[in-house]
Design an enzyme around this catalytic site. Sequence first.
Site, PDB file in Angstrom:
ATOM      1  N   ASP A 118       0.858  -1.181   0.000  1.00 29.19           N
ATOM      2  CA  ASP A 118       0.000   0.000   0.000  1.00 29.19           C
ATOM      3  C   ASP A 118       0.899   1.238   0.000  1.00 29.19           C
ATOM      4  OD1 ASP A 118      -1.726   2.096   0.583  1.00 29.19           O
ATOM      5  OD2 ASP A 118      -2.933   0.942   1.995  1.00 29.19           O
ATOM      6  N   HIS A 119       0.857   1.991  -1.095  1.00 29.24           N
ATOM      7  CA  HIS A 119       1.764   3.130  -1.228  1.00 29.24           C
ATOM      8  C   HIS A 119       1.421   4.262  -0.259  1.00 29.24           C
ATOM      9  CE1 HIS A 119       5.111   4.906  -3.181  1.00 29.24           C
ATOM     10  NE2 HIS A 119       4.963   4.299  -4.345  1.00 29.24           N
ATOM     11  N   ARG A 120       0.293   4.163   0.431  1.00 30.36           N
ATOM     12  CA  ARG A 120      -0.055   5.190   1.407  1.00 30.36           C
ATOM     13  C   ARG A 120       0.733   5.033   2.701  1.00 30.36           C
ATOM     14  NH1 ARG A 120      -6.377   4.146   1.807  1.00 30.36           N
ATOM     15  NH2 ARG A 120      -5.465   2.051   1.999  1.00 30.36           N
TER      16      ARG A 120
ATOM     17  N   CYS B 213       3.876   3.776   3.026  1.00 26.97           N
ATOM     18  CA  CYS B 213       5.312   3.993   2.892  1.00 26.97           C
ATOM     19  C   CYS B 213       5.661   4.288   1.446  1.00 26.97           C
ATOM     20  CB  CYS B 213       6.103   2.767   3.380  1.00 26.97           C
ATOM     21  SG  CYS B 213       5.891   1.300   2.348  1.00 26.97           S
TER      22      CYS B 213
END
Length: 473
Positions: free
Chosen positions: A443-445, A447
Amino acid sequence: MSIKTFLLPDLGEGLTEAELVRWMVAAGDVVAVDQPIAEVETAKSLVEIPCPFEGVVSTLHGDAGQMMLVDEPFISVNTGGEDAAVPAGEESERAQSYREEERAGTQVPAEDDAESDEGSGNVLIGYGTSSAQRKTSRRRKPRSGVASAAVQAPAEAVRVINPLVRKLARDNALDITTVKGTGPEGLILRTDVEAALSADAVQPEPATPAAPMPTPAASASASVAVPVAQAGEADAKTGLPVASSQVLSGVRKTIANAMSTSRREIPEATVWVDVDVTKLLKLRSKIKESDGQAPSVMALVARFAVAGLQRFPELNSRIDVEADGGLRHTLFEGVNLGFAAQTDRGLVVPNVRDAHKLNAKELSAEFARLASVAREGKAGVADLSGSTFTINNYGVFNVDGSAAIINYPEAAILGLGRIVEKPWVVNGKIKVRSICEMTLSFDHRVCDGGTAAGFMRYVADAMTDPKAALASL
């Protein structure tokens, strides 16, 4: 005689329905307390339902393949004796639930409604919750206007035993008092509400002024209902014969919803790396020679992954949406390690609780135990929920790599491909080495790519030189 009707109990984690797989008893059979009477498939697992009564089976309220709703009649048992001799506190489960639903439609329950029936409070398969808890769950606050006035009226209650039937009518703005029930004593069933909704849909609408003709673009974007074709019939969209067509249910429905939610909610990215696992395989072989058995490769990799999560905790976390639309990021102390397991009923994700406390051998044993339980369809809700990070060994399907979908609401999933021998450059020379492709979807949110790459590099280096890695764990 005394007939007691047992309602399908609360199966845990908010599940409201289950598919009846098979009956283990028949009408006329003698049953004992706690004797398994049926198998039902929930969205989580295959569950055996025990009987809370002793006596002779009177009625089975459903057929194999039928969707059964929680708090609806499941089985009726003749427990013997005379009806008149049954104490008030030991009435039929069905009669009790029915009266509670009637009262819910005509009066506001007192906030301090005292109950002499005390239960453990546990959701126990086969017994449900206590009577007091069932009453509390059915309380509804009166709504304003007409609904509030109706609550205070002394009129006869609408005969609806299931709150889901009430909700179906309410969601479709259907006045349930206008529905004619076809069940016992005028009981309103789900089919009655659906029939009333269908009848309303075909009623002619009042004449209205002619509307402007839609533009071609608007016509193209309009939703068109496509008739559902049965097996052997031609599909309206493709013209091809239909092999089969069925509404998703049970595990397949849960998988479909989970995958859709993950793709819709999580902005994921994927990184991957080829790993030389030659030394890891040799180490495992030596352990097996000395001890007679060795941890699985996945268990060894999982041990490295758990250690990696302690160094990169952002990947062992969760994003939740707040009521105001804000995002809350929760990190965990410790790891509940999920792993993908393919079963005859579909893909499920059992999880090893407190995986950070286990060594590789203990992880291997837990993987084997939970996989066996899941394939037998006997995994409980706790076994199939609560994971914080998942590992997926898709190498067992003889493929090299996969950008796996994150197991929502987790933040990442680690994937292992098959191990194959390839030419590999080692110290400037080409040698044959055992290579495994490893992927991480995250999940790019939670890290940036640097954190994901750091985790991957840690795990890959540990797999390449396992002795050094294990010495530091």
